[in-house]
Design an enzyme around this catalytic site. Structure first.
Site, short mmCIF file in Angstrom:
data_model
loop_
_atom_site.label_atom_id
_atom_site.label_comp_id
_atom_site.label_asym_id
_atom_site.label_seq_id
_atom_site.Cartn_x
_atom_site.Cartn_y
_atom_site.Cartn_z
CG HIS A 132 -4.64 4.17 3.14
ND1 HIS A 132 -3.43 4.03 3.79
CD2 HIS A 132 -4.84 3.00 2.48
CE1 HIS A 132 -2.93 2.83 3.54
NE2 HIS A 132 -3.77 2.18 2.76
CG ASP A 173 -4.00 3.20 7.09
OD1 ASP A 173 -3.93 4.43 7.00
OD2 ASP A 173 -3.08 2.44 6.80
#
Ligand code: GRF
Length: 212
Positions: free
Chosen positions: A103, A144
């Site tokens: 990410h 995430d």
């Protein structure tokens, strides 16, 4: 370990992984399959160019179909590289401790639903932060989230736009992600029963990227 990669777009992280396992660290693992929810994804062309099997995910919510494709390719470690769909729960559970994501921010900041692509970098700039970075983490059932494997800071510069910041962060992703995938593939990093990442990765190779 036999590594499968899921990607939705350009696949520059996929390319960094392909190069790493083909040329830098052949012993840690082998990329054997690349899948995408988009039949026209550049990622699939990158895999085909290196004679790697590909698959199209027709329905990203159909975990059984995804698991069937992964089993057919004997994938042992699944790596998300710019994959924009939520991985179904049954896939997450089947690959617990063997499912990774990258990410483009220092999670938990600037992560979660809707935080992808340039939106992440626009949000970082809007916040006035002077530092962003990269996070590699094990995947659980939410976007995430999941145990963090490694993070690397990237400076935000005064005249940055979302795209200049994205390019700088991407450069760090390309350096960090292959090392993390190799560390999990070789068993140097594991997901413990406590839900945390255990082990060490030697990130000395990244020291020349940016000053920490
Ligand atoms: C990367 O910034 C990655 O962190 C995010 O999506 C982007 C994908 O880029 N999840 P690419 O397809 O690997 O070039």
């Amino acid at each position: 370990m036999r590594i499968g990669v899921l990607a939705s777009g350009g696949g520059s992280n996929l390319q960094a992984l392909l190069d790493h396992f083909a040329h830098v660290d052949k012993d840690a693992g082998e990329i054997v399959w690349v899948g995408s929810n988009s039949a026209s994804a550049v990622a699939l062309a990158r895999a085909t160019a290196m004679d790697i099997a590909t698959g199209v995910i027709a329905d990203a919510t159909d975990g059984v179909a995804i698991l069937t494709q992964l089993a057919a390719a004997n994938v042992e470690l699944l790596v998300l590289a710019g994959y924009l769909k939520l991985v179904p729960t049954n896939v997450v559970h089947a690959f617990a401790g063997r499912l990774l994501n990258v990410h483009p921010s220092i999670l938990p900041a600037f992560g979660g639903v809707g935080m992808y692509g340039e939106r992440v970098h626009a949000a970082v700039l809007a916040s006035g932060a002077t530092q962003s970075g990269v996070t590699v983490h094990f995947v659980d059932d939410a976007f995430d989230r999941g145990a963090i494997i490694a993070q690397w800071p990237v400076p935000v510069l005064p005249n940055d736009t979302p795209s200049t910041l994205a390019a700088r962060v991407l450069r760090a992703e390309h350096a960090l992600y292959p090392l993390c995938v190799a560390a999990v593939a070789s068993g140097a990093i594991t997901l413990g029963p406590d839900g945390q990442s255990h082990g060490r990765i030697n990130l000395a190779a990244l020291d020349t990227l940016f000053t920490r």
